[in-house]
Design a protein around this motif. Structure first.
Motif, short mmCIF file in Angstrom:
data_model
loop_
_atom_site.label_atom_id
_atom_site.label_comp_id
_atom_site.label_asym_id
_atom_site.label_seq_id
_atom_site.Cartn_x
_atom_site.Cartn_y
_atom_site.Cartn_z
N UNK A 160 -9.79 5.35 -4.77
CA UNK A 160 -8.57 5.43 -5.58
C UNK A 160 -7.37 4.82 -4.85
N UNK A 161 -7.25 5.12 -3.54
CA UNK A 161 -6.11 4.58 -2.79
C UNK A 161 -6.19 3.06 -2.71
N UNK A 162 -7.39 2.52 -2.54
CA UNK A 162 -7.52 1.06 -2.51
C UNK A 162 -7.21 0.46 -3.88
N UNK A 174 -0.60 -2.52 -6.62
CA UNK A 174 0.78 -2.64 -6.16
C UNK A 174 1.02 -3.87 -5.30
N UNK A 175 0.07 -4.18 -4.40
CA UNK A 175 0.31 -5.23 -3.41
C UNK A 175 0.62 -6.59 -4.03
N UNK A 176 -0.14 -7.10 -5.03
CA UNK A 176 0.20 -8.40 -5.61
C UNK A 176 1.56 -8.41 -6.29
N UNK A 177 1.87 -7.30 -6.97
CA UNK A 177 3.16 -7.24 -7.66
C UNK A 177 4.32 -7.29 -6.66
N UNK A 178 4.23 -6.48 -5.60
CA UNK A 178 5.30 -6.45 -4.60
C UNK A 178 5.40 -7.80 -3.90
N UNK A 179 4.26 -8.40 -3.56
CA UNK A 179 4.28 -9.68 -2.86
C UNK A 179 4.95 -10.76 -3.72
N UNK A 180 4.61 -10.82 -4.98
CA UNK A 180 5.19 -11.85 -5.86
C UNK A 180 6.70 -11.66 -6.02
N UNK A 181 7.13 -10.42 -6.20
CA UNK A 181 8.55 -10.18 -6.36
C UNK A 181 9.33 -10.54 -5.10
N UNK A 182 8.77 -10.15 -3.91
CA UNK A 182 9.43 -10.49 -2.66
C UNK A 182 9.50 -12.00 -2.47
N UNK A 183 8.50 -12.69 -2.93
CA UNK A 183 8.45 -14.15 -2.75
C UNK A 183 9.47 -14.87 -3.61
N UNK A 184 9.93 -14.25 -4.72
CA UNK A 184 10.80 -15.00 -5.65
C UNK A 184 12.23 -14.48 -5.73
N UNK A 185 12.50 -13.23 -5.31
CA UNK A 185 13.87 -12.73 -5.44
C UNK A 185 14.79 -13.51 -4.51
N UNK A 193 7.85 -0.47 -3.49
CA UNK A 193 6.39 -0.51 -3.43
C UNK A 193 5.83 0.59 -2.55
N UNK A 194 6.47 0.86 -1.41
CA UNK A 194 6.00 1.91 -0.51
C UNK A 194 6.15 3.27 -1.18
N UNK A 219 1.73 7.74 -5.83
CA UNK A 219 0.46 7.69 -6.54
C UNK A 219 -0.71 8.20 -5.70
N UNK A 220 -0.59 8.16 -4.38
CA UNK A 220 -1.70 8.63 -3.55
C UNK A 220 -1.52 10.08 -3.09
N UNK A 221 -0.47 10.74 -3.57
CA UNK A 221 -0.27 12.15 -3.25
C UNK A 221 0.03 12.39 -1.78
N UNK A 222 0.66 11.43 -1.12
CA UNK A 222 0.97 11.57 0.30
C UNK A 222 2.38 12.13 0.46
N UNK A 223 2.48 13.20 1.24
CA UNK A 223 3.79 13.78 1.50
C UNK A 223 4.35 13.18 2.78
#
Length: 945
Positions: free
Chosen positions: A714-716, A722-733, A746-747, A753-757
């Motif tokens: 699930x975490x993967x 998330x990773x492709x979306x964040x990468x594309x946005x960072x590349x174009x903003x 993104x973090x 979503x992974x339930x990490x506190x």
């Protein structure tokens, strides 16, 4: 009862004999809980067969005889007495205690000069000894107790000269390089000469223990025959008294061409040796495992393995030639041979050594040897400390001084928290310090040592809740008022250059505080078992070696919970037999150290039955039934359910190894072959009860495995979205601030979503609108993501230049204004450092991982200087940041994420106190100390230097 000797004790021999029998009768009544023995005790009763006296009972008997008759019995009495008549014979020839004097050799201190260098470039044991002979030939190396009051000194020159004579004698016996030579000698001068004699002949030593008593001949032959057949021994070196036994052994092992004694080898010696030089990859000796869980296996250890082990152990415990090593450990086992003798040899430490028999007959001799010789180092298994607690009277310790005892390693068997506490309390008034006791862990497959505490400290004992450990394998810290707890002793961190990991059933590494199988790797690791490819294949899991032990880790500290092969999975619980055995041993009427708990597989139900086999001297059926009920009640209190069967057996039913360990596998075999003569419950009853009790717990156990894999997948999946979306946005903003906002978003989504506190402490310590240098420990691939949340907006990460080769990483990190530094090209690295320092002076905050890279093993490594030089050059404060939990969540070199929480602790800014190199060093040390105080992991810098 005729006695054919005159008594020197001032009474008639017949009176002496009757007094001896009275002492024996009293001891038998105590051992039988007040019951009279079934048959009259006579002079020719057999201690083993008729009275059930084991070695400890005999030692107690000898102690009582000495006290009653005011005599000192010979040291070999424990080994030679088979009947009361034998004991009487020794007594009639004993010396009065008034005439027993302590030799001046014993009471003198050992004062040797320090040796400034070490044989660091030597590659074999022979080269190490040659180095010592060249540097200080007449320096004493060994002080060997010949008996209780006589010590012989052996120098390095004497050791080599005698060894060369024996090597020449072996060559005359047509011994060729690579052949195996067995040594069946007690702890003595000849043992040490023979071992190195075999090495100088380029052969392979195979140490085996000599028989303690004639009554042990049959088992001795059977056990050693398997060892010698596997190693294809060519020559057996033994004592003259054992030659008849050795000839019998030779009939069972066709490869043995000769059975010889050391004097015979000396007489045959002639001419110089021409066997060539040994190589570091040569097998130095074969260490046969004790066979506590099966047939003995020959661990092949090379010179490189052994020297790597003794060097790293010496570095961790900070030994040097001014130490004095005192030992009674047998030199045919790894702890006594490698840890004690080879360690002392390498580091030029004088070794005072006595035979195990001297210790077992009078445990106080060990402590007095430390006192007389001002010993600083002395290891022992847990049972030895117990023996000192229970078998030494205060009157025998008057004047004892243990204040020089610096380290007392406790290993080779399960370490008891109770033993540690009681030994420390008992001997504190004699100068024994609590921090002297140092629990450690090792195994023959890693030469001898694997984990040691990295500093002198109090023993670390973890109190964990029993229920989560038994049901789910989770080590949850117990509250102070909880009573249903397990206490497990910390055994230190891996030696430098070695690594350990805890894995689940599928070989996946587990996070901290989760129990699994313990594996290791490192330069001390064996290449396998001698002439046993099948067992060697089972030992290796890729590059990792399976220890066969169950364990968990906390902050890099190892905690052993039991043997994998001994684990009993019953009704969904992982039952560790040694804990149940220890508790059953405390029941009055049960023989201490003679209880085995093991699992017997039921082919009908497909589950395991818990069997408890306990020895007793009780012969009355009613009393035996009482003991069965007490074992059931104890198990019910300890485990929540009774055993499937309690077998009450007579003495000597429970098989043991030569070192006294319970052979649970052999117990299981005897039980399943119906050779214990015990009534078994019907199969249908077992099946019905186990099925009713076991369904839900078994489901819970397998649910843990399924949930771990599900969470990782699930975490993967979340990261893959998330990773492709964040990468594309960072590349174009269009600007850096927006890039950072997208990355932080993104973090946060990944955490959500992974339930990490994620908890952050000290956020107020970040300077407001003021540039600074941020530094953090590096333990996981997740560290950069977490720091993206913790770091100020206007911050530049400093990363390794290798990332520029990856286009995805290069584009993403460049958009965040990451500074890249070269790690391997020194000239380019200097240029990069100057550029970063200039940026720091231009009011830009920078973030560093000063460890340089991440490591899979817990521990804080040395910090590189770049961040602190930049801080000094730019006159910027350094903010230390501690990351916890990321290593357990996603460990280095692992792609299997686990559940877990993360904490970030931001320390107060540290201001440079100067502009030079020393100011940068001080800043580095302050920042590292701050991170070390919060990370909960060991300090690895001092043992890496």
């Amino acid at each position: 009862m005729p006695v054919d000797s005159e008594s020197p004790l001032g009474r008639e021999p017949e009176q002496t004999a009757q007094s001896v029998l009275n002492v024996i009768k009293e001891l038998v009544k105590e051992l039988r809980q007040g019951q009279e023995p079934p048959e009259p005790i006579q002079l020719d009763c057999d201690f083993d067969r008729d009275l059930g006296f084991d070695s400890l009972a005999r030692a107690e008997l000898i102690q009582r005889i000495e006290q009653q008759f005011k005599v000192n019995l010979p040291d070999q009495t424990l080994a030679v007495i088979e009947t009361p008549r034998d004991l009487l014979r020794e007594l009639l020839h004993a010396e009065s205690q008034d005439t027993a004097l302590v030799s001046e050799q014993i009471i003198r201190q050992i004062k040797l000069g320090a040796v400034e260098s070490a044989p660091e470039q030597m590659e074999t044991l022979q080269q190490v000894l040659d180095w010592h002979v060249k540097e200080h030939p007449d320096r004493p190396h060994l002080y060997v107790y010949q008996n209780a009051d006589q010590v012989t000194e052996i120098s390095y020159r004497a050791l080599r000269d005698e060894a060369l004579r024996i090597a020449s004698g072996l060559v005359k016996q047509d011994v060729e390089p690579g052949q195996c030579i067995a040594i069946m000698l007690p702890t003595s001068n000849d043992y040490f000469y023979s071992f190195f004699g075999i090495l100088f002949a380029r052969a392979i030593p195979v140490p085996i223990y000599p028989p303690a008593r004639p009554s042990q001949i049959e088992d001795h032959l059977k056990r050693h025959a398997r060892i010698l057949q596997n190693s294809q021994v060519r020559i057996l070196i033994t004592v003259p008294e054992a030659k008849p036994l050795s000839q019998l052994l030779r009939l069972q092992v066709p490869s043995i061409q000769a059975v010889v004694t050391v004097p015979e080898l000396r007489q045959a010696a002639s001419g110089p040796l021409s066997t060539g030089d040994a190589q570091s990859s040569d097998i130095a000796f074969l260490q046969y495992t004790s066979g506590s869980t099966g047939n003995p296996k020959g661990v092949a250890l090379t010179h490189a393995n052994l020297l790597a082990n003794v060097r790293t152990m010496g570095r961790v415990v900070c030994v040097d030639s001014t130490d004095v090593f005192v030992s009674w450990l047998p030199v045919y086992h790894d702890m006594g041979l490698i840890g004690t003798w080879f360690g002392s040899l390498y580091h030029a430490i004088p070794l005072v050594i006595m035979s195990p028999l001297l210790f077992l007959s009078k445990p106080q001799r060990w402590l007095w040897a430390i006192h007389h010789h001002r010993g600083t180092l002395s290891p022992a298994p847990n049972f030895a400390y117990e023996l000192c607690i229970n078998k030494i009277d205060d009157a025998e310790l008057e004047g004892l001084d243990l204040s020089t005892w610096r380290l007392s390693w406790n290993g080779a068997e399960p370490v008891s928290p109770s033993t540690i506490r009681r030994f420390t309390e008992r001997f504190a008034k004699y100068g024994f310090r609590p921090e002297t006791m140092s629990p450690v862990y090792g195994l023959a497959e890693c030469s001898v040592g694997l984990t040691f505490p990295t500093s002198v400290r109090l023993p670390l004992i973890e109190r964990i809740r029993r229920e989560p450990m038994e049901r789910f394998g989770r080590a949850i810290t117990a509250a102070a008022d909880e009573t249903d707890v397990m206490q497990i002793v910390g055994l230190g961190q891996p030696l430098p250059g070695h690594q350990i990991r805890i894995v689940d059933e599928f070989g996946r590494e587990l996070p901290e505080r989760e129990e699994g199988g313990l594996e290791f790797k490192g330069p001390s690791a064996t290449q396998g078992y001698y002439r046993d490819p099948e067992k060697t294949q089972q030992l290796f899991h890729g590059e990792w070696l399976d220890t066969g032990d169950r364990a968990f880790m906390v902050g890099g500290e190892l905690f052993i919970t039991g043997r994998s092969k001994d684990i009993i999975i019953r009704a969904g619980r992982n039952i560790h037999p040694h804990e149940l055995e220890e508790a059953v041993c405390n029941i009055p009427g049960i023989r201490k150290g003679c209880v085995a708990a093991f699992a017997s597989h039921d082919s009908h139900s497909g589950t395991e039955r818990l069997i408890v086999l306990a020895e007793t001297r009780e012969t009355d059926k009613v009393q035996q039934q009482r003991l069965q009920q007490e074992v059931n009640n104890l198990s019910l209190d300890l485990l929540g359910s009774p055993p499937d069967e309690v077998v009450i057996a007579p003495p000597h039913t429970v098989p043991k190894t030569s070192s006294g360990k319970i052979r649970r596998a052999a117990c299981k075999d005897l039980y399943e072959q119906n050779k214990l003569d015990a009534r078994q419950r019907t199969v249908w009853w077992q099946t019905l009860r186990l099925m009713m009790a076991g369904i839900n717990p078994q489901l819970r156990r397998y649910w843990r495995i399924v949930s771990d894999f599900s969470y990782a997948a699930y975490m993967w999946l979340v990261m893959a979205v998330l990773a492709p979306c964040v990468w594309c946005l960072v590349a174009v903003v269009p600007n850096k601030r927006w890039c950072w906002s997208v990355a932080r978003l993104g973090v946060r989504l990944l955490i959500l979503f992974t339930g990490t506190r994620v908890t952050m402490k000290g956020k107020e310590n970040l300077p407001d609108n003021t540039p600074c240098i941020l530094v953090a420990n590096h333990s996981s691939y997740l560290d950069g993501l977490i720091m993206a949340l913790a770091a100020p907006t206007e911050c530049n990460f400093v990363a390794k230049a290798e990332l520029l080769k990856n286009p995805f990483a290069r584009i993403f990190l460049s958009r965040l204004d990451t500074e890249f530094v070269e790690r391997f090209d020194m000239q380019k690295g200097v240029t990069d450092a100057r550029r970063i320092a200039a940026n720091a002076r231009n009011n830009r905050s920078l973030f560093f991982f000063p460890e340089g890279t991440l490591y899979r093993m817990p521990g804080l490594h040395e910090f590189h200087m770049g961040a602190f030089i930049a801080a000094v050059d730019g006159a910027l404060p350094v903010v230390p940041i501690t990351l916890c939990g990321t290593r357990s969540k996603l460990r280095g070199k692992s792609l299997f994420p686990r559940r877990g929480d993360i904490s970030v602790t931001i320390g107060k800014p540290l201001t440079p106190q100067g502009t030079d190199w020393n100011a940068a060093l001080a800043l580095r040390d302050q920042a590292r100390a701050e991170i070390l105080s919060h990370c909960g992991e060991p300090d690895l810098a001092h043992i890496e230097k």
